[in-house]
Design an enzyme around this catalytic site. Sequence first.
Site: not given
Ligand code: NAD
Ligand code: UFG
Length: 341
Positions: A155, A124, A151
């Site tokens: 990573k 991430s 979190y």
């Molecule tokens: P998500 O929660 O929808 O998907 C994660 C999945 O992993 C879920 O289906 C959950 O049930 C499963 N899981 C969690 N722990 C587990 C375990 N111990 N064993 C088996 N399954 C398990 O999240 P997502 O948004 O699809 O994110 C996927 C990956 O990408 C995550 O590692 C997350 O940290 C990373 N990521 C997500 C974002 C984002 O904004 N969505 C940004 C950067 C990185």
């Molecule tokens: N924001 C609002 N109102 C809301 C939600 C968000 O104004 O209800 C704003 C935040 O202040 C930010 C932007 O919208 O300026 C984006 O916010 P997000 O929460 O959608 O995304 P972030 O970049 O803050 O967070 C994401 C992931 C985190 C990760 C982080 C850093 O959700 O898991 O990027 O990589 F840690």
Amino acid sequence: MRVLVTGGAGYIGSHTVVALVEAGHEVRVVDSLVNAHRASLDRVRTITGVDVPLHVTDLRDADALGKIFADGSFEAVVHFAGLKAVGESVAQPLRYYDNNLGSTISLLQVMERHGVDALVFSSSATVYGVHDAVDAMPLREDLPLGAVNPYGETKVQIERILTDVADADDRLRFAVLRYFNPVGAHPSGLIGEDPQGIPNNLVPYLAQVAVGRREKLLVFGDDYPTPDGTGVRDYIHVMDLADGHVAALAHLAEFPGANAWNLGTGRGSSVYEVLHAFERAVGHELPYEVTARRPGDAPVSYCDPGKAERDLGWRAVRSLDQMCADHWHWQRDNPNGYAAD
Ligand code: NAD
Ligand code: UFG
């Protein structure tokens, strides 16, 4: 390739399963369903016509995982499984370290026992920490890592584990993909992001305002040093992200060791730009109110995606309007997510 997708029932995982199946890979999913519904994979079958097997198993159960590997003769793993809510990780740090590190270590041990050498890992933008200086952008892969919450620390630590493990065995190929802000959904509207409780992220929150589940968007600060004062992020369509995993698998053999690639568009969009793009998708204005900054938020975050383009031949092609239109299609057709399935 025969590919095991961990966390494949989740948001990014389910979209990537579609892209992998469409690219001709043979896919199986392992997911504990701690944050997903099995309905997502039923919908994947509707989209692709392929029944992707789901093993409901926690990755920390190494015995159960070993049986899945014994049966699957996988050539590669795409590892999405993990917990991802920043606020929850501050409140429950041990749960996050145990789940995210424990599941990755268990997975790597089982891969080693079964001679599986290739892994794509979901990292991430959070590993870059918070840069208050706007001129620190764009973020490049060679910046020092520094997380600002548990979190993010999971990573950073997993990236270090992958580097150490790959350094010790020159057969290993690990692609570390650092996602920026994934939004949007498959254009069918059948799969998408289904947050539990109040959404933490901007676009899922806006989608729930648009569908009537929330009263108004709270804009977290309009006094940042950005053109309109609101926070700027690098939003990327989840289908572009999914394609990035297909590209990483295709090129993994060329890159020994553990290597990191940013997956973003390289363009920053402000909260107001996203709000207005979402309003265009919905067809009317949406209510909002400006409130205080959210603690820990960076003013600006966007990446240089050039390394992924050079090495993997991949770049994001979908616009912010497309992201909002597809996200809205999913939310409009599924106002309560997968709950009704
Ligand atoms: P998500 O929660 O929808 O998907 C994660 C999945 O992993 C879920 O289906 C959950 O049930 C499963 N899981 C969690 N722990 C587990 C375990 N111990 N064993 C088996 N399954 C398990 O999240 P997502 O948004 O699809 O994110 C996927 C990956 O990408 C995550 O590692 C997350 O940290 C990373 N990521 C997500 C974002 C984002 O904004 N969505 C940004 C950067 C990185
Ligand atoms: N924001 C609002 N109102 C809301 C939600 C968000 O104004 O209800 C704003 C935040 O202040 C930010 C932007 O919208 O300026 C984006 O916010 P997000 O929460 O959608 O995304 P972030 O970049 O803050 O967070 C994401 C992931 C985190 C990760 C982080 C850093 O959700 O898991 O990027 O990589 F840690």
